[in-house]
Design an enzyme around this catalytic site. Structure first.
Site, PDB file in Angstrom:
ATOM      1  N   ASP A 135      92.653  74.336 -17.945  1.00  0.00           N
ATOM      2  CA  ASP A 135      93.110  75.150 -19.060  1.00  0.00           C
ATOM      3  C   ASP A 135      91.918  76.002 -19.482  1.00  0.00           C
ATOM      4  OD1 ASP A 135      94.676  75.990 -21.343  1.00  0.00           O
ATOM      5  OD2 ASP A 135      93.427  74.631 -22.521  1.00  0.00           O
ATOM      6  N   ASP A 178      93.240  70.325 -22.957  1.00  0.00           N
ATOM      7  CA  ASP A 178      92.938  69.703 -24.248  1.00  0.00           C
ATOM      8  C   ASP A 178      94.149  69.674 -25.179  1.00  0.00           C
ATOM      9  OD1 ASP A 178      92.859  72.544 -24.644  1.00  0.00           O
ATOM     10  OD2 ASP A 178      91.832  72.197 -26.548  1.00  0.00           O
ATOM     11  N   ASP A 218      91.349  78.025 -22.953  1.00  0.00           N
ATOM     12  CA  ASP A 218      90.894  77.867 -24.337  1.00  0.00           C
ATOM     13  C   ASP A 218      90.743  76.390 -24.686  1.00  0.00           C
ATOM     14  OD1 ASP A 218      91.473  80.771 -25.831  1.00  0.00           O
ATOM     15  OD2 ASP A 218      92.780  80.370 -24.127  1.00  0.00           O
TER      16      ASP A 218
END
Length: 238
Positions: A28, A186, A30
């Site tokens: 991922d 996250d 960001d």
């Protein structure tokens, strides 16, 4: 975040002794590979100032940075109408386009992770819900574009995470079977996407995880406290 179940690496899968079980790695963007919150929150504050609203600190807004521009607006102005939130969001995106990458850095330890993958000739790339018009210039600014085997943005396919479409497109472009790819993120949708796509899911605990998140409940096989522990573990597997 204090969570005893995630205070160390939790391993459910074990690596076969005869060969690496990880053939590719997807990140991922960001809150996992890059700390984009400084630029996103700066853009939010510029937009709020235009509309006469108070500004917010980076630390207060950091946990929302993985969830997109509208989520940032909604977090500070939840009672506004959807139309007004959208107007503020559009100005946020306008400002973000101008400052994208100015204060964004790769998280500590992840330079070493990418260098390790380069050295081991393991393909890697990005699957993000961030639109290509922001993701690609950011990766250019970080000097990562040429190193990535695949870059899948939120508008690269008709459906975004947690749908399987972007995940499988990334796997195809890397030339790896989904079950041999580690996907690290996250946010819960990242791990749901990995599970849906039959990939190995890992949680970046250094990312934008809020006090109300429950990563223990996410469908992950591994949890990593920091980039350094992730690099150490990868080196052992590869």
């Amino acid at each position: 975040m204090t969570n005893t179940a995630t205070s160390s690496i939790l391993e459910i899968h074990s690596a076969p002794s005869h060969s690496p079980f990880i053939k590719g790695v997807l990140f991922d963007l960001d809150g996992t590979l890059a700390d984009t919150a400084p630029d996103l929150v700066a853009a939010l504050n510029l937009s709020l100032k235009e509309f006469g609203y108070p500004q917010y600190s980076l630390e207060r807004m950091r946990p929302f940075a993985s969830h997109g521009s509208f989520a940032l607006v909604n977090a500070v102005l939840p009672s506004l109408s959807c139309d007004k939130k959208t107007k503020i969001q559009q100005r946020l995106l306008h400002h973000y386009h101008s400052i994208n990458g100015d204060n964004t850095k790769i998280f500590d330890g992840l330079d070493a992770v990418l260098s390790l993958l380069d050295h081991k000739n393991i393909p890697y790339g990005i699957v993000t819900n961030k639109a290509a018009r922001f993701a690609r210039p950011l990766l250019d600014a970080l000097k990562l574009t040429q190193r990535m085997r695949t870059i899948i943005s939120g508008d690269s396919t008709l459906k975004s995470k947690p749908h399987t479409a972007p995940m499988w497109l990334a796997a195809q472009q890397m030339g790896c079977a989904p079950h041999s790819i580690l996907y690290i993120g996250d946010a819960e949708r990242d791990l749901i996407a990995a599970e849906n796509a039959n990939m190995i899911g890992a949680v970046a605990l250094w990312g934008y995880i809020s006090q109300t998140d429950t990563p223990n409940d996410w469908p992950a096989q591994y949890y990593f406290e920091a980039g350094k522990s992730f690099e150490k573990w990868l080196n052992e597997q590869l």
